[in-house]
Scaffold this motif. Structure first.
Motif, PDB file in Angstrom:
ATOM      1  N   LEU A  39      -0.098  17.677 -16.503  1.00 31.15           N
ATOM      2  CA  LEU A  39      -0.980  17.330 -14.479  1.00 31.15           C
ATOM      3  C   LEU A  39      -1.747  15.910 -14.854  1.00 31.15           C
ATOM      4  CD1 LEU A  39      -2.665  20.718 -14.048  1.00 31.15           C
ATOM      5  CD2 LEU A  39      -0.473  19.564 -12.609  1.00 31.15           C
ATOM      6  N   LEU A  40      -1.514  15.300 -15.879  1.00 28.46           N
ATOM      7  CA  LEU A  40      -2.383  13.672 -16.146  1.00 28.46           C
ATOM      8  C   LEU A  40      -1.633  12.624 -16.367  1.00 28.46           C
ATOM      9  CD1 LEU A  40      -5.205  14.822 -18.463  1.00 28.46           C
ATOM     10  CD2 LEU A  40      -4.824  14.941 -16.086  1.00 28.46           C
ATOM     11  N   ARG A  41      -0.549  12.926 -15.756  1.00 31.62           N
ATOM     12  CA  ARG A  41       1.115  11.746 -16.043  1.00 31.62           C
ATOM     13  C   ARG A  41       0.561  10.688 -15.528  1.00 31.62           C
ATOM     14  NH1 ARG A  41       5.911  15.804 -14.987  1.00 31.62           N
ATOM     15  NH2 ARG A  41       6.163  16.755 -17.068  1.00 31.62           N
ATOM     16  N   ASP A  42      -0.609  10.693 -14.260  1.00 30.38           N
ATOM     17  CA  ASP A  42      -1.052   9.424 -13.711  1.00 30.38           C
ATOM     18  C   ASP A  42      -1.862   8.978 -14.429  1.00 30.38           C
ATOM     19  OD1 ASP A  42      -0.162   8.014 -10.588  1.00 30.38           O
ATOM     20  OD2 ASP A  42      -2.723   8.711 -11.044  1.00 30.38           O
ATOM     21  N   PRO A  43      -1.803   7.656 -14.750  1.00 30.01           N
ATOM     22  CA  PRO A  43      -3.043   6.771 -14.963  1.00 30.01           C
ATOM     23  C   PRO A  43      -4.245   7.215 -14.428  1.00 30.01           C
ATOM     24  CG  PRO A  43      -0.954   5.451 -14.490  1.00 30.01           C
ATOM     25  CD  PRO A  43      -1.113   7.192 -14.092  1.00 30.01           C
ATOM     26  N   GLY A  44      -4.190   7.422 -13.039  1.00 30.58           N
ATOM     27  CA  GLY A  44      -5.667   7.310 -12.876  1.00 30.58           C
ATOM     28  C   GLY A  44      -5.864   8.480 -12.873  1.00 30.58           C
ATOM     29  N   ARG A  45      -5.023   9.961 -12.502  1.00 32.17           N
ATOM     30  CA  ARG A  45      -5.368  10.922 -13.284  1.00 32.17           C
ATOM     31  C   ARG A  45      -6.394  11.007 -14.228  1.00 32.17           C
ATOM     32  NH1 ARG A  45      -0.463  14.763 -10.982  1.00 32.17           N
ATOM     33  NH2 ARG A  45      -0.084  14.716  -8.602  1.00 32.17           N
ATOM     34  N   ARG A  46      -5.246  11.129 -15.165  1.00 32.18           N
ATOM     35  CA  ARG A  46      -5.889  10.604 -16.892  1.00 32.18           C
ATOM     36  C   ARG A  46      -7.386  10.181 -16.639  1.00 32.18           C
ATOM     37  NH1 ARG A  46      -4.516  12.575 -21.515  1.00 32.18           N
ATOM     38  NH2 ARG A  46      -4.526  10.874 -23.366  1.00 32.18           N
ATOM     39  N   LYS A  47      -7.875   9.236 -15.944  1.00 32.84           N
ATOM     40  CA  LYS A  47      -8.702   8.357 -16.466  1.00 32.84           C
ATOM     41  C   LYS A  47      -9.386   8.638 -16.530  1.00 32.84           C
ATOM     42  CE  LYS A  47     -10.650   3.260 -15.146  1.00 32.84           C
ATOM     43  NZ  LYS A  47     -10.913   2.352 -14.815  1.00 32.84           N
ATOM     44  N   ALA A  48      -9.869   9.985 -15.145  1.00 29.77           N
ATOM     45  CA  ALA A  48     -10.659   9.996 -14.240  1.00 29.77           C
ATOM     46  C   ALA A  48     -11.244  11.469 -15.327  1.00 29.77           C
ATOM     47  CB  ALA A  48     -10.515  10.984 -12.850  1.00 29.77           C
ATOM     48  N   ALA A  49     -10.368  12.176 -16.096  1.00 30.58           N
ATOM     49  CA  ALA A  49     -10.183  13.006 -16.571  1.00 30.58           C
ATOM     50  C   ALA A  49     -10.901  13.288 -17.915  1.00 30.58           C
ATOM     51  CB  ALA A  49      -9.350  13.617 -16.700  1.00 30.58           C
ATOM     52  N   VAL A  50     -10.286  11.760 -18.142  1.00 29.48           N
ATOM     53  CA  VAL A  50     -10.677  11.225 -19.729  1.00 29.48           C
ATOM     54  C   VAL A  50     -12.832  10.790 -19.446  1.00 29.48           C
ATOM     55  CG1 VAL A  50     -11.233   9.118 -20.980  1.00 29.48           C
ATOM     56  CG2 VAL A  50      -9.247  10.555 -20.326  1.00 29.48           C
ATOM     57  N   LEU A  51     -13.141   9.839 -18.594  1.00 33.43           N
ATOM     58  CA  LEU A  51     -14.169   9.809 -17.941  1.00 33.43           C
ATOM     59  C   LEU A  51     -15.136  11.203 -17.450  1.00 33.43           C
ATOM     60  CD1 LEU A  51     -14.144   7.283 -15.167  1.00 33.43           C
ATOM     61  CD2 LEU A  51     -14.818   7.295 -18.132  1.00 33.43           C
ATOM     62  N   LEU A  52     -14.693  12.567 -17.052  1.00 28.45           N
ATOM     63  CA  LEU A  52     -15.429  13.540 -17.411  1.00 28.45           C
ATOM     64  C   LEU A  52     -15.396  14.243 -18.628  1.00 28.45           C
ATOM     65  CD1 LEU A  52     -16.590  15.226 -15.386  1.00 28.45           C
ATOM     66  CD2 LEU A  52     -14.731  16.494 -14.572  1.00 28.45           C
ATOM     67  N   ILE A  53     -14.981  14.248 -18.795  1.00 29.53           N
ATOM     68  CA  ILE A  53     -15.256  14.575 -20.376  1.00 29.53           C
ATOM     69  C   ILE A  53     -15.929  14.004 -21.686  1.00 29.53           C
ATOM     70  CG2 ILE A  53     -13.876  14.814 -23.202  1.00 29.53           C
ATOM     71  CD1 ILE A  53     -11.376  16.561 -21.108  1.00 29.53           C
ATOM     72  N   ARG A  54     -15.987  12.339 -21.547  1.00 26.58           N
ATOM     73  CA  ARG A  54     -16.200  11.041 -22.038  1.00 26.58           C
ATOM     74  C   ARG A  54     -17.829  11.594 -22.185  1.00 26.58           C
ATOM     75  NH1 ARG A  54     -13.263   6.075 -22.925  1.00 26.58           N
ATOM     76  NH2 ARG A  54     -11.765   7.094 -24.236  1.00 26.58           N
ATOM     77  N   ALA A  55     -18.429  11.755 -20.699  1.00 25.49           N
ATOM     78  CA  ALA A  55     -19.637  11.901 -20.721  1.00 25.49           C
ATOM     79  C   ALA A  55     -20.069  13.276 -20.573  1.00 25.49           C
ATOM     80  CB  ALA A  55     -19.501  12.224 -18.726  1.00 25.49           C
ATOM     81  N   ARG A  56     -19.876  14.646 -20.407  1.00 24.78           N
ATOM     82  CA  ARG A  56     -20.463  15.632 -21.153  1.00 24.78           C
ATOM     83  C   ARG A  56     -20.082  15.444 -22.630  1.00 24.78           C
ATOM     84  NH1 ARG A  56     -15.967  19.651 -17.363  1.00 24.78           N
ATOM     85  NH2 ARG A  56     -15.542  20.343 -19.044  1.00 24.78           N
ATOM     86  N   ALA A  57     -19.004  15.090 -23.222  1.00 29.45           N
ATOM     87  CA  ALA A  57     -19.143  14.922 -24.449  1.00 29.45           C
ATOM     88  C   ALA A  57     -21.136  14.372 -24.701  1.00 29.45           C
ATOM     89  CB  ALA A  57     -18.598  14.579 -25.270  1.00 29.45           C
ATOM     90  N   ALA A  58     -21.461  13.050 -24.385  1.00 21.49           N
ATOM     91  CA  ALA A  58     -22.196  12.193 -24.253  1.00 21.49           C
ATOM     92  C   ALA A  58     -23.589  13.650 -24.083  1.00 21.49           C
ATOM     93  CB  ALA A  58     -22.465  11.286 -23.559  1.00 21.49           C
ATOM     94  N   ARG A  59     -23.760  14.065 -23.761  1.00 20.48           N
ATOM     95  CA  ARG A  59     -24.563  15.718 -23.427  1.00 20.48           C
ATOM     96  C   ARG A  59     -24.828  16.331 -24.151  1.00 20.48           C
ATOM     97  NH1 ARG A  59     -26.721  17.859 -17.272  1.00 20.48           N
ATOM     98  NH2 ARG A  59     -28.641  17.526 -18.930  1.00 20.48           N
ATOM     99  N   LEU A  60     -23.548  16.870 -24.661  1.00 19.39           N
ATOM    100  CA  LEU A  60     -23.495  17.792 -25.923  1.00 19.39           C
ATOM    101  C   LEU A  60     -23.936  16.922 -26.787  1.00 19.39           C
ATOM    102  CD1 LEU A  60     -19.825  18.826 -25.036  1.00 19.39           C
ATOM    103  CD2 LEU A  60     -21.713  20.411 -24.976  1.00 19.39           C
TER     104      LEU A  60
END
Length: 214
Positions: free
Chosen positions: A173-194
Motif C-alpha cells: 500500500l506504500l509503493r507510491d512515494p507520496g503515500r509513503r511520505k504521508a505515512a512516515v510524516l504521520l508516524i513521526r508526528a505521533r512518535a514525537a508526542r510519545l
C-alpha cells in the motif's frame, strides 16, 4: 533555594505538547487527503493475513483498538476510509495483534478458534518470540510492572507504529512515494508526542522536587 526558571517547565511542556499536537493534526489531515485505494478494514485484514493471523476479526466500533480475545475495532472514518491516515491507523491496530500473538504470527496462529483456554499458549508464544529476539516489546506486555508504566506504553505504541509501517510496505500500500511520505510524516508526528509523554513525568517530578510541590 529553588531555581525560579524551573517554574517555566510545566508551562514549557504544555506549549511543546500543544505544538506537537498541531503538527500531528496537520500530518493526519495531509495523510487523510492521500488515497490508498482500499478501506481501512481491508488494510487491517491484509496486514493480519500477511502475518498468518487469519482468525482475528475486524469490525466497526466506537474506538480504534485491539481487544484480546475480541479482535480489532475501527471507527467509521477508519473502517470505511480509503486514505493513508485510515490505513496507518488500521495497520497500527493490526500490529498490536502481532505484538500479542508472537513474531509475525508464525509462532502461533491467533487462538480465537480455541477460545480462552489457549491463552497460556499465546503467552508462551510471546515469551518464545522475546527469548529468540523476535519481539521483545511484545513480551513486555505480559509483565508491565517490570518497567515504568509510561515507558511501557511508549515502547509498545512506538513498536506498533514501526510494525504498521512495515506491514503496509509488505502488503504493497506504500509503493507510491507520496503515500509513503504521508505515512512516515504521520508516524513521526505521533512518535514525537510519545517521546514527550515519556519524558514529561520525569521532568515534572524534577520540577516538584525543586519547588517543594508549591
Amino acid at each position: 533555594m529553588s531555581d525560579p526558571s524551573l517554574i517555566l517547565l510545566p508551562w514549557g511542556l504544555g506549549v511543546l505538547d500543544l505544538a506537537l499536537w498541531v503538527a500531528a493534526a496537520w500530518a493526519k489531515r495531509r495523510a487523510s487527503r492521500v488515497p490508498v485505494g482500499v478501506p481501512g478494514r481491508e488494510a487491517a485484514r491484509l496486514a493480519l493475513r500477511s502475518q498468518g493471523l487469519r482468525e482475528v476479526p475486524v469490525r466497526l466500533g466506537r474506538a480504534n483498538r485491539f481487544i484480546l480475545w475480541d479482535g480489532i475495532e475501527l471507527t467509521l472514518d477508519v473502517y470505511a476510509g480509503e486514505s493513508v491516515a485510515s490505513a496507518v491507523t488500521a495497520a497500527h491496530e493490526a500490529a498490536h495483534a502481532v505484538q500479542v500473538c508472537g513474531a509475525g504470527g508464525r509462532w502461533l496462529a491467533y487462538p480465537y478458534a480455541a477460545g480462552r483456554p489457549a491463552f497460556p499458549l499465546c503467552v508462551l508464544a510471546v515469551l518464545a518470540a522475546a527469548l529468540t529476539g523476535h519481539g521483545v516489546p511484545a513480551a513486555l506486555a505480559i509483565s508491565p510492572a517490570s518497567i515504568p508504566p509510561v515507558l511501557f506504553v511508549v515502547l509498545v505504541e512506538a513498536d506498533a507504529d514501526r510494525k504498521a509501517l512495515g506491514l503496509l510496505d509488505e502488503i504493497g500500500l506504500l509503493r507510491d512515494p507520496g503515500r509513503r511520505k504521508a505515512a512516515v510524516l504521520l508516524i513521526r508526528a505521533r512518535a514525537a508526542r510519545l517521546i514527550l509523554w515519556a519524558l514529561a513525568p520525569a521532568v515534572l517530578a524534577l520540577w516538584l522536587a525543586q519547588t517543594g510541590g508549591r
